[in-house]
Design a protein around this motif. Structure first.
Motif, PDB file in Angstrom:
ATOM      1  N   ASN A  58      12.579   3.325 -13.544  1.00 60.02           N
ATOM      2  CA  ASN A  58      12.781   1.897 -13.289  1.00 60.02           C
ATOM      3  C   ASN A  58      14.040   1.734 -12.441  1.00 60.02           C
ATOM      4  O   ASN A  58      14.659   2.722 -12.051  1.00 60.02           O
ATOM      5  N   SER A  81      -0.897  -3.234  -6.540  1.00 58.61           N
ATOM      6  CA  SER A  81      -0.159  -4.408  -7.020  1.00 58.61           C
ATOM      7  C   SER A  81      -1.158  -5.523  -7.310  1.00 58.61           C
ATOM      8  O   SER A  81      -2.293  -5.492  -6.861  1.00 58.61           O
ATOM      9  N   THR A  88       6.787 -12.745 -12.797  1.00 54.66           N
ATOM     10  CA  THR A  88       7.753 -11.719 -13.160  1.00 54.66           C
ATOM     11  C   THR A  88       7.298 -10.361 -12.615  1.00 54.66           C
ATOM     12  O   THR A  88       6.117 -10.036 -12.663  1.00 54.66           O
ATOM     13  N   LEU A  89       8.250  -9.568 -12.118  1.00 52.15           N
ATOM     14  CA  LEU A  89       7.931  -8.227 -11.635  1.00 52.15           C
ATOM     15  C   LEU A  89       7.969  -7.254 -12.804  1.00 52.15           C
ATOM     16  O   LEU A  89       8.976  -7.146 -13.505  1.00 52.15           O
ATOM     17  N   TYR A  90       6.869  -6.549 -13.022  1.00 54.16           N
ATOM     18  CA  TYR A  90       6.816  -5.507 -14.046  1.00 54.16           C
ATOM     19  C   TYR A  90       5.803  -4.449 -13.631  1.00 54.16           C
ATOM     20  O   TYR A  90       5.002  -4.647 -12.714  1.00 54.16           O
ATOM     21  N   LYS A  91       5.838  -3.313 -14.302  1.00 56.74           N
ATOM     22  CA  LYS A  91       4.980  -2.169 -13.999  1.00 56.74           C
ATOM     23  C   LYS A  91       3.932  -2.028 -15.099  1.00 56.74           C
ATOM     24  O   LYS A  91       4.242  -2.170 -16.282  1.00 56.74           O
ATOM     25  N   VAL A  92       2.689  -1.722 -14.693  1.00 56.59           N
ATOM     26  CA  VAL A  92       1.587  -1.551 -15.634  1.00 56.59           C
ATOM     27  C   VAL A  92       0.973  -0.176 -15.423  1.00 56.59           C
ATOM     28  O   VAL A  92       0.680   0.214 -14.296  1.00 56.59           O
ATOM     29  N   TYR A 104       2.209  -2.647  -9.856  1.00 59.75           N
ATOM     30  CA  TYR A 104       3.296  -3.615 -10.003  1.00 59.75           C
ATOM     31  C   TYR A 104       2.709  -5.009  -9.976  1.00 59.75           C
ATOM     32  O   TYR A 104       1.718  -5.267  -9.290  1.00 59.75           O
ATOM     33  N   SER A 105       3.337  -5.902 -10.709  1.00 59.78           N
ATOM     34  CA  SER A 105       2.827  -7.260 -10.882  1.00 59.78           C
ATOM     35  C   SER A 105       3.124  -8.181  -9.703  1.00 59.78           C
ATOM     36  O   SER A 105       2.761  -9.355  -9.738  1.00 59.78           O
ATOM     37  N   HIS A 111       9.158  -6.737  -2.901  1.00 57.45           N
ATOM     38  CA  HIS A 111      10.034  -6.604  -4.061  1.00 57.45           C
ATOM     39  C   HIS A 111      10.688  -5.223  -4.168  1.00 57.45           C
ATOM     40  O   HIS A 111      11.166  -4.833  -5.228  1.00 57.45           O
ATOM     41  N   GLN A 114      13.962  -4.805  -5.931  1.00 57.07           N
ATOM     42  CA  GLN A 114      13.943  -4.962  -7.382  1.00 57.07           C
ATOM     43  C   GLN A 114      13.370  -3.717  -8.070  1.00 57.07           C
ATOM     44  O   GLN A 114      13.635  -3.489  -9.239  1.00 57.07           O
ATOM     45  N   ILE A 115      12.581  -2.953  -7.347  1.00 56.01           N
ATOM     46  CA  ILE A 115      11.950  -1.763  -7.916  1.00 56.01           C
ATOM     47  C   ILE A 115      12.919  -0.589  -7.937  1.00 56.01           C
ATOM     48  O   ILE A 115      12.955   0.176  -8.897  1.00 56.01           O
TER      49      ILE A 115
END
Length: 135
Positions: A58, A81, A88-92, A104-105, A111, A114-115
Motif C-alpha cells: 500500500n 479498476s 473512496t480509493l481502495y484495493k480489492v 482499484y476502486s 490516482h 495515492q497508490i
C-alpha cells in the motif's frame, strides 16, 4: 474481440521491449496482474514476485521492504479498476484462474499518487500498463 486481444498483446510486447532496454534486470517485478507478467518475464529473464507481495503493498509500505525483497519495479494493469459508488480509493483482491488479481476502486492513472509512496516514480506508461520504479 480478436482486435482487442491483438492490441493487448502488442502492448505487452512493447512493455517487454521497454524493459529490455531501460531497466536493471537483477531487480524483481511486482504487479497487480501476474498473468501478463508471465510473458514479460519470459522476454526479459527477470524475476517476478508472488501475488502475496502485492496483496500486502500500500502507499505506506516502507522502502526497506522493496530493498529486502529486491523489488525494483511495480507494473500496474490500468484496466483493473472500477468506479466505487462512495468515491473512496481502495484495493480489492479477486481469485482468478491462475493468480490473484487486484483491482482499484478508482481510475489507476488518475490516482497514482495515492497508490504509491513518494519514493516510487512512474517511468513508463502505455494504454494498459504503468511501470513504476522504486528510486
Amino acid at each position: 474481440m480478436e482486435r482487442f486481444k491483438l492490441h493487448r498483446l502488442l502492448l505487452q510486447a512493447d512493455l517487454a521491449n521497454w524493459f529490455n532496454n531501460n531497466v536493471n534486470k537483477s531487480r524483481a517485478i511486482m504487479s497487480n496482474d501476474l498473468f501478463p507478467m508471465t510473458f514479460l518475464i519470459t522476454q526479459t529473464n527477470m524475476s517476478l514476485t508472488s501475488d502475496l507481495s502485492f496483496e500486502n503493498f500500500n502507499n505506506t509500505t516502507p522502502e526497506s521492504y522493496f530493498e529486502e525483497n529486491n523489488i525494483g519495479y511495480i507494473v500496474l494493469d490500468k484496466k483493473l479498476s472500477f468506479n466505487a459508488t462512495n468515491g473512496t480509493l481502495y484495493k480489492v483482491k479477486k481469485d482468478a484462474e491462475f493468480y490473484r488479481i487486484f483491482y482499484y476502486s478508482q481510475d489507476i492513472h488518475s490516482h497514482i499518487n495515492q497508490i504509491f509512496p513518494d519514493y516510487i516514480k512512474v517511468v513508463y506508461e502505455n494504454d494498459y500498463f504503468i511501470v513504476d520504479e522504486i528510486q
